[in-house]
Design a protein around this motif. Structure first.
Motif, mmCIF file in Angstrom:
data_model
loop_
_atom_site.group_PDB
_atom_site.id
_atom_site.type_symbol
_atom_site.label_atom_id
_atom_site.label_comp_id
_atom_site.label_asym_id
_atom_site.label_seq_id
_atom_site.Cartn_x
_atom_site.Cartn_y
_atom_site.Cartn_z
ATOM 1 N N ASP A 158 -18.684 -31.216 -7.274
ATOM 2 C CA ASP A 158 -19.912 -30.568 -7.691
ATOM 3 C C ASP A 158 -19.883 -29.181 -7.087
ATOM 4 O OD1 ASP A 158 -21.051 -32.756 -9.068
ATOM 5 O OD2 ASP A 158 -21.589 -33.653 -7.143
ATOM 6 N N THR A 159 -19.558 -28.188 -7.888
ATOM 7 C CA THR A 159 -19.461 -26.824 -7.399
ATOM 8 C C THR A 159 -20.863 -26.316 -7.127
ATOM 9 O OG1 THR A 159 -17.499 -26.534 -8.716
ATOM 10 C CG2 THR A 159 -18.555 -24.549 -7.921
ATOM 11 N N SER A 160 -21.204 -26.163 -5.844
ATOM 12 C CA SER A 160 -22.577 -25.816 -5.505
ATOM 13 C C SER A 160 -22.723 -24.448 -4.858
ATOM 14 C CB SER A 160 -23.178 -26.883 -4.596
ATOM 15 O OG SER A 160 -22.379 -27.045 -3.458
ATOM 16 N N THR A 161 -21.706 -24.001 -4.141
ATOM 17 C CA THR A 161 -21.813 -22.700 -3.494
ATOM 18 C C THR A 161 -20.547 -21.897 -3.764
ATOM 19 O OG1 THR A 161 -20.781 -23.383 -1.423
ATOM 20 C CG2 THR A 161 -23.177 -23.718 -1.616
ATOM 21 N N ALA B 225 -14.530 -21.435 -4.054
ATOM 22 C CA ALA B 225 -13.299 -20.747 -3.654
ATOM 23 C C ALA B 225 -12.319 -21.721 -3.001
ATOM 24 C CB ALA B 225 -13.617 -19.597 -2.708
ATOM 25 N N ALA B 226 -12.820 -22.611 -2.151
ATOM 26 C CA ALA B 226 -11.959 -23.606 -1.500
ATOM 27 C C ALA B 226 -11.394 -24.582 -2.532
ATOM 28 C CB ALA B 226 -12.742 -24.356 -0.428
ATOM 29 N N GLN B 227 -12.232 -25.001 -3.468
ATOM 30 C CA GLN B 227 -11.766 -25.920 -4.514
ATOM 31 C C GLN B 227 -10.735 -25.237 -5.401
ATOM 32 O OE1 GLN B 227 -15.477 -26.986 -6.271
ATOM 33 N NE2 GLN B 227 -16.058 -28.310 -4.578
ATOM 34 N N TRP C 107 -7.946 -35.031 -9.961
ATOM 35 C CA TRP C 107 -8.669 -34.367 -11.045
ATOM 36 C C TRP C 107 -10.064 -33.985 -10.592
ATOM 37 C CZ3 TRP C 107 -13.127 -35.995 -13.615
ATOM 38 C CH2 TRP C 107 -13.567 -37.289 -13.302
ATOM 39 N N THR C 108 -10.631 -33.057 -11.313
ATOM 40 C CA THR C 108 -11.993 -32.627 -11.069
ATOM 41 C C THR C 108 -12.599 -32.204 -12.397
ATOM 42 O OG1 THR C 108 -13.389 -31.209 -9.688
ATOM 43 C CG2 THR C 108 -11.410 -30.215 -10.594
ATOM 44 N N ALA C 109 -13.913 -32.158 -12.442
ATOM 45 C CA ALA C 109 -14.615 -31.709 -13.641
ATOM 46 C C ALA C 109 -15.322 -30.405 -13.316
ATOM 47 C CB ALA C 109 -15.614 -32.756 -14.108
ATOM 48 N N ARG C 110 -15.293 -29.473 -14.255
ATOM 49 C CA ARG C 110 -15.945 -28.184 -14.081
ATOM 50 C C ARG C 110 -16.845 -27.886 -15.268
ATOM 51 N NH1 ARG C 110 -13.529 -24.309 -10.534
ATOM 52 N NH2 ARG C 110 -13.077 -25.500 -8.679
ATOM 53 N N GLN C 111 -18.032 -27.394 -14.984
ATOM 54 C CA GLN C 111 -18.959 -26.922 -16.011
ATOM 55 C C GLN C 111 -18.796 -25.416 -16.115
ATOM 56 O OE1 GLN C 111 -20.679 -27.961 -18.415
ATOM 57 N NE2 GLN C 111 -22.842 -27.551 -18.296
ATOM 58 N N LEU C 112 -18.448 -24.933 -17.282
ATOM 59 C CA LEU C 112 -18.327 -23.505 -17.551
ATOM 60 C C LEU C 112 -19.454 -23.110 -18.493
ATOM 61 C CD1 LEU C 112 -14.472 -23.505 -18.243
ATOM 62 C CD2 LEU C 112 -15.639 -23.195 -16.053
#
Length: 180
Positions: free
Chosen positions: A4-7, A12-14, A103-108
């Protein structure tokens, strides 16, 4: 594994951990074959897989110097994109259960081709995997106005793109590709 990309610092770390990833564009109800092909190539390339969903109901307002994207809704119904992403994330988790890959999921947000291109640049992706559009008059009209995501990606960036055919093949003797 999902994130969950929150900050901005988390993203950047992910991104650092996802360098050289395989990116697969995914929508709710996406044909399993597209994800299966993406998994196959992620394994062949020993790369993580990034499942990318693009919310076309939002647009980019500005981007921080570290790459964090701020967006705003085009429509008042701004929960639609969040619900679609949740559906994509759940479907990806189901399809990738036991796949033994990172794997990871990203919302663009915004234009699908440009959003995927930007993510590919951030991750220095090795491959982008997308499915063809479904057959039908509605999809033909949409593509006429917006263009094919795969074609637009092919003309706007340098990475390899795998376009996975969806649905039934059109017979060679059928003149009309998109019947009503």
């Amino acid at each position: 594994m999902t994130d969950d990309t929150s900050t901005p610092s988390d993203e950047a770390a992910q991104n650092a951990a996802l360098q050289k990833a395989v990116i697969v564009g995914m929508q709710p109800g996406q044909d399993r074959h597209v994800v299966d092909e993406a998994v196959r190539y992620a394994r062949l390339l020993s790369a993580p897989l990034v499942v990318a969903h693009v919310d076309v109901t939002r647009f980019v307002t500005y981007e921080d110097p570290d790459g964090y994207v701020h967006s705003a809704p085009i429509d008042i119904n701004f929960d639609a994109g969040a619900a679609e992403f949740e559906a994509v994330e759940a479907e990806a988790a189901r399809l990738l259960a036991g796949a033994d890959i990172t794997w990871t999921a990203r919302q663009l947000v915004g234009d699908p081709a440009l959003a995927i291109k930007q993510l590919a640049n951030k991750l220095d992706a090795q491959l982008i995997v997308v499915g063809t559009r479904k057959r039908g008059i509605g999809e033909s009209i949409r593509e006429f106005f917006t263009g094919s995501v795969a074609a637009r990606l092919a003309h706007r960036q340098h990475r390899s793109i795998l376009v996975v055919p969806l649905g039934e093949m059109v017979p060679d003797d059928q003149k009309e590709i998109w019947p009503e």
